[in-house]
Write a protein that holds these residues in place. Structure first.
Motif, PDB file in Angstrom:
ATOM      1  N   UNK A  96       0.940  -1.238   0.035  1.00  9.25           N
ATOM      2  CA  UNK A  96      -0.030   0.049  -0.184  1.00  9.25           C
ATOM      3  C   UNK A  96       0.764   1.221  -0.132  1.00  9.25           C
ATOM      4  N   UNK A  97       0.173   2.299  -0.546  1.00 11.52           N
ATOM      5  CA  UNK A  97       1.126   3.645  -0.631  1.00 11.52           C
ATOM      6  C   UNK A  97       1.639   4.169   0.642  1.00 11.52           C
ATOM      7  N   UNK A  98       1.075   3.743   1.669  1.00 16.66           N
ATOM      8  CA  UNK A  98       1.363   4.286   3.052  1.00 16.66           C
ATOM      9  C   UNK A  98       2.134   3.280   3.645  1.00 16.66           C
ATOM     10  N   UNK A  99       2.631   2.083   3.084  1.00 19.32           N
ATOM     11  CA  UNK A  99       3.251   1.217   3.906  1.00 19.32           C
ATOM     12  C   UNK A  99       4.344   0.744   3.011  1.00 19.32           C
ATOM     13  N   UNK A 100       5.426   1.417   2.608  1.00 17.81           N
ATOM     14  CA  UNK A 100       6.613   0.908   1.790  1.00 17.81           C
ATOM     15  C   UNK A 100       7.383  -0.047   2.311  1.00 17.81           C
ATOM     16  N   UNK A 101       7.307  -0.097   3.717  1.00 12.05           N
ATOM     17  CA  UNK A 101       8.534  -1.112   4.107  1.00 12.05           C
ATOM     18  C   UNK A 101       8.203  -2.631   3.608  1.00 12.05           C
ATOM     19  N   UNK A 105      11.016  -5.358   2.433  1.00 14.84           N
ATOM     20  CA  UNK A 105      11.287  -6.790   2.896  1.00 14.84           C
ATOM     21  C   UNK A 105      11.326  -7.804   1.764  1.00 14.84           C
ATOM     22  N   UNK A 106      10.793  -7.485   0.764  1.00 10.14           N
ATOM     23  CA  UNK A 106      10.678  -8.220  -0.355  1.00 10.14           C
ATOM     24  C   UNK A 106      12.049  -8.090  -1.034  1.00 10.14           C
ATOM     25  N   UNK A 107      12.591  -7.051  -1.179  1.00  8.24           N
ATOM     26  CA  UNK A 107      14.180  -6.673  -1.848  1.00  8.24           C
ATOM     27  C   UNK A 107      15.132  -7.470  -1.089  1.00  8.24           C
ATOM     28  N   UNK A 177      13.356   0.218   5.850  1.00  9.11           N
ATOM     29  CA  UNK A 177      12.147   1.098   6.478  1.00  9.11           C
ATOM     30  C   UNK A 177      11.074   0.048   7.141  1.00  9.11           C
ATOM     31  N   UNK A 178      11.432  -1.090   7.137  1.00 12.07           N
ATOM     32  CA  UNK A 178      10.238  -2.258   7.460  1.00 12.07           C
ATOM     33  C   UNK A 178      10.242  -2.704   8.742  1.00 12.07           C
ATOM     34  N   UNK A 179      10.749  -1.641   9.699  1.00 13.31           N
ATOM     35  CA  UNK A 179      10.652  -1.867  11.190  1.00 13.31           C
ATOM     36  C   UNK A 179       9.279  -2.274  11.699  1.00 13.31           C
ATOM     37  N   UNK A 180       9.359  -3.344  12.485  1.00  9.91           N
ATOM     38  CA  UNK A 180       7.887  -3.622  13.214  1.00  9.91           C
ATOM     39  C   UNK A 180       7.105  -4.317  12.282  1.00  9.91           C
TER      40      UNK A 180
END
Length: 283
Positions: A96-101, A105-107, A177-180
Motif C-alpha cells: 500500500x502507498x502508506x506502507x513502503x516497508x 522486506x521483499x528486496x 524501512x520495514x521496522x516492526x
C-alpha cells in the motif's frame, strides 16, 4: 605504511576478488547443470534449503564484516540463480502507498534482479499468484485487526491456491524501512522443511472456539502445543489461524481427527503452509 606495502595489499585484494568472481561463475555452472536435469515448468525455489544455507553462513561468520551484509550477498546470489532457472519469475508485493516497508522486506529477501510488481491489497497478490505458477506473492503477516483477512482463502481445494512457504524478514536489516512489520511469501508449491519450522493450520467453525478448547484438541490427537492462535470472523464464520512447531502434511490423519476433537459440526481444518523460523527469532 609506505606505498609499496599498500600496493602489495591492494594487489592481494584484487587477487581475492578474482577468486571470488571465479567461484561465483563456478557456482553458476553447477546451477546450470542442475537446472538442465530438472523437468521444465514450475519455480526453481527451495525455501527450506535456502534457510538452512543462511543459518549456516550466519552461524559460522566471524570478524568485523557485518553479518547483515553476508546475508544480503548470499540472498542476492541465490535469487539470481533462481532467476537463471526460472527466467519469467516475478514477485507480486502487497505494498500500500502508506506502507513502503513491504517492498524493503521483499528486496532484502529476493534481491534486485527479480522483477517486482506492486499491488494495493493481498487479494490482488493472491489473484496474481493464482494466475501464474511462476509468480510469487508477498503479503502482510495476519493480524487481528485485518478487515479482510486473506489467509482463510488458502484453505480451499483449488489447485491454483498457493501455500505460505516463507516468513519475512528472515534477518533484520539495519537500514530498512520495514521496522516492526513482517510478511508471508506465497507460492504454488509445497513448503520445504528447514529443520526449524512453523506450520500454519486454518480452522473454520460456525461457532466460536476458545484457545483452551483448541489446545486440548491438539493434545488429544497428538499434535504439539500451538505457538499462536489468531481469531477472525468473516461472513459469520469463525476463522482460526493456528501455528504449530514442525511440519505437517495436509493429508495428515491427525488433521481429520482434530476437527472431531474440536467438536466441529461443519467447517474445515487445513494446512495452508509453513515457514522456516527466521534467524532473528532463533538468536
Amino acid at each position: 605504511m609506505d606505498a609499496p606495502k599498500l600496493n602489495a595489499l591492494r594487489q592481494e585484494i584484487d587477487a581475492i576478488d578474482g577468486e571470488l568472481h571465479g567461484l561465483i561463475r563456478r557456482r553458476a555452472a553447477l546451477v546450470d547443470r542442475i537446472s538442465a536435469s530438472k523437468p521444465p515448468g514450475g519455480v526453481a525455489l527451495r525455501p527450506g534449503r535456502e534457510a538452512r544455507i543462511m543459518r549456516q553462513r550466519l552461524a559460522t561468520h566471524q570478524g568485523p564484516f557485518p553479518s547483515a551484509a553476508i546475508y544480503r550477498m548470499w540472498r542476492e546470489m541465490m535469487c539470481a540463480f533462481t532467476l537463471m532457472q526460472t527466467p519469467d519469475l516475478k514477485i507480486a508485493i502487497c505494498r500500500p502507498h502508506d506502507q513502503p516497508g513491504y517492498w524493503d522486506l521483499a528486496r532484502d529477501h529476493f534481491g534486485c534482479q527479480i522483477p517486482f510488481v506492486a499491488n494495493d491489497t493481498p487479494a490482488q497478490v493472491l489473484a496474481a499468484v493464482r494466475a501464474n505458477p511462476t509468480t510469487l506473492g508477498v503479503v502482510p503477516a495476519p493480524i487481528e485487526a485485518d478487515a479482510a483477512p486473506w489467509w482463510p482463502l488458502l484453505a480451499g481445494r483449488d489447485a491454483t491456491l498457493p501455500n505460505v512457504v516463507a516468513r519475512l524478514p528472515f534477518l533484520d536489516m539495519p537500514n530498512a524501512r520495514a521496522r516492526g512489520i513482517s510478511a508471508f511469501v506465497l507460492a504454488r508449491m509445497e513448503p520445504e522443511e528447514s529443520g526449524d519450522d512453523r506450520v500454519l493450520i486454518s480452522v473454520e467453525s460456525v461457532t466460536g472456539l476458545s484457545r483452551n478448547r483448541i489446545a486440548v484438541a491438539l493434545a488429544k490427537v497428538g499434535l504439539p502445543a500451538f505457538t499462536s492462535v489468531l481469531d477472525q470472523v468473516a461472513g459469520g464464520v469463525h476463522h482460526y489461524l493456528v501455528e504449530l512447531p514442525g511440519m505437517i502434511a495436509d493429508g495428515d490423519q491427525r488433521l481429520r481427527e482434530l476437527g472431531v476433537a474440536m467438536g466441529l459440526e461443519s467447517g474445515r481444518v487445513a494446512v495452508i503452509g509453513a515457514y522456516a523460523v527466521p534467524a532473528a527469532a532463533r538468536a
